[in-house]
Design a protein around this motif. Structure first.
Motif: not given
Length: 458
Positions: A69, A122, A118, A77, A74, A125-126
């Motif tokens: 991450m 992620t 995970k 995250s 990230f 967040e993207t």
């Protein structure tokens, strides 16, 4: 003499072959094939191991996920994952050894859950960076539903809260996702016993859903789900006030619950809400208002064919009438309670109705009628096999029979004379169920196996 040739023994390795172990885990990567013109073509199939391969092999899954991450950028995250893991650890330590939380498997030792965290953290967040708030909402919602087991309630609550924050940023759905998220958060707070927080979110859910045709996966409209949730929350909040004897505040809250039930259109829920309001007014001493709501409950139960609800309504109305001193109407409603319980084959309610009728007849001095109902209640308690009910009915039957014999026995004592003395001696020797006084009148008493319906009150 020919020398003896000893077989060579294979040397035992002190450490396992790292290449063999890495090969089993699929970490070995073949080098690119060399040019055929290269003289070292025979070595083109040689494999090698990178530092990342070794880290994957030696480090824990949690450490590898965290490193990945951070390496991929990230950071949010990573912070969220670390916060969740530390929170679980702190809660486990606070619970202490021997607790249910202490015996649970640590979150970091569950690869399936770590991989799910995970993946969706992620992705969220993207999507957040790209301004795709709907996708952010969907990923947090997927995580909340993933942790559906009871021990994952705190994780579910966290991701529902994150989904609510992202849903508020969605502007193209007229607030539908925000309404759904408020409903989810309200439900989690309700499960945790935080009724005030649940009320806030359910009221926001209701405000957004009023007048909308949105439906959930079960086909229920969001407005109905909001009203049902608010009805439940208001009821639980009112119960706390009733425990504190704050009847006025409890009635105000229960009236809100009743209004929500009416708005939802669920007649059964509306009847139960009216019943609770009626009982609250009854506890406060306002019997007139109590009878209004209890009559509404009786009407709804009659329309639904709910014998149990109708019996509850008749019994509660009888209690209000008794408080007002209207004995005749009280007996009338208890007789209705008896009849509807008998028609519905509800032995528990029927036994309760017999006990109530026996009590009120005994209190009025009609000991023979009271004894009949108590005897029937005793027989029903025997068939139900409930020991507390059986003992209570047995004691009431004994008292009613004793009171039935009291008048003729006292009359015989007061009359005196040889005939009365012989009557008293004969009864004490035989101890019959009935007692005949000097005039020949007998005080009747029922038997334990008498289960037929007692005669109706004229």
């Amino acid at each position: 003499m020919a020398s003896t040739v000893l077989p060579t023994q294979k040397k035992t390795r002190f450490l396992p072959d790292i290449n063999a172990a890495a090969s089993r885990k699929g970490l070995l990567r073949p080098r690119p094939t060399q040019d055929p013109s290269c003289p070292d073509n025979a070595k083109s199939e040689t494999t090698t191991i990178t530092e990342d391969d070794i880290a994957q092999f030696r480090n824990s899954l949690r450490q590898n996920i965290c490193v990945w991450m951070l390496r991929e950028g990230f950071h949010r995250s990573f912070t969220e994952l670390q916060s969740l893991l530390e929170r679980w650890k702190a809660s486990r330590l606070a619970a202490g050894p021997g607790s249910a939380l202490w015996l649970q498997r640590p979150l970091e030792d569950q690869p399936r859950k770590l991989e799910a965290l995970k993946e969706h953290l992620t992705r969220a967040e993207t999507a957040e960076r790209a301004g795709q708030h709907v996708e952010v909402y969907e990923n947090y919602l997927a995580l909340a539903r993933f942790f559906s087991e009871p021990e994952g309630r705190w994780l579910r609550c966290r991701f529902y809260e994150l989904s609510l924050l992202s849903a508020r940023k969605v502007k193209m759905d007229c607030g539908r996702r925000e309404a759904e998220a408020n409903g989810h958060v309200g439900q989690t707070y309700l499960e945790q016993g935080d009724f005030e927080a649940a009320r806030v979110h359910y009221e926001a859910f209701h405000e957004l859903a009023v007048g909308r045709s949105w439906q959930d996966e079960g086909g229920h409209t969001h407005q109905y789900c909001a009203t049902a949730g608010l009805c439940r929350v208001y009821t639980l909040l009112a119960q706390r006030q009733l425990q504190c004897k704050d009847y006025r505040t409890a009635i105000q809250i229960l009236t809100k619950a009743y209004d929500m039930a009416k708005e939802g259109g669920d007649r059964r829920m509306e009847g139960e809400a009216a019943y609770r309001v009626g009982l609250a007014y009854q506890s406060m001493g306002n019997q007139r208002a109590a009878k209004e709501f209890l009559s509404t409950f009786a009407e709804i139960s009659r329309g639904l064919g709910d014998a149990d609800g109708l019996g509850k309504a008749y019994k509660a109305i009888a209690q209000s009438l008794e408080s007002e001193g209207k004995v005749g109407e009280t007996i009338e409603h208890l007789q209705k309670y008896f009849a509807v319980s008998q028609e519905g084959n509800q032995e528990g309610n029927l036994q309760d109705a017999c006990m109530s009728l026996g009590t009120i007849y005994t209190s009025r001095g009609q000991y023979d009628r009271g004894s009949e109902y108590f005897t029937q209640a005793y027989g029903l308690a025997c068939s139900l096999g409930t020991e507390p009910l059986l003992r209570k009915a047995q004691a009431c039957v004994s008292i009613a029979r004793a009171l039935t014999l009291l008048r003729p026995y006292s009359a015989a004592l007061l009359t005196g004379g040889p005939q009365s003395v012989r009557t008293l001696i004969r009864w004490k020797e035989a101890r019959e169920d009935g007692f005949s006084n000097s005039s020949g009148r007998t005080a009747p008493s029922g038997t334990a196996d008498q289960l037929s319906e007692p005669r109706k009150e004229n």
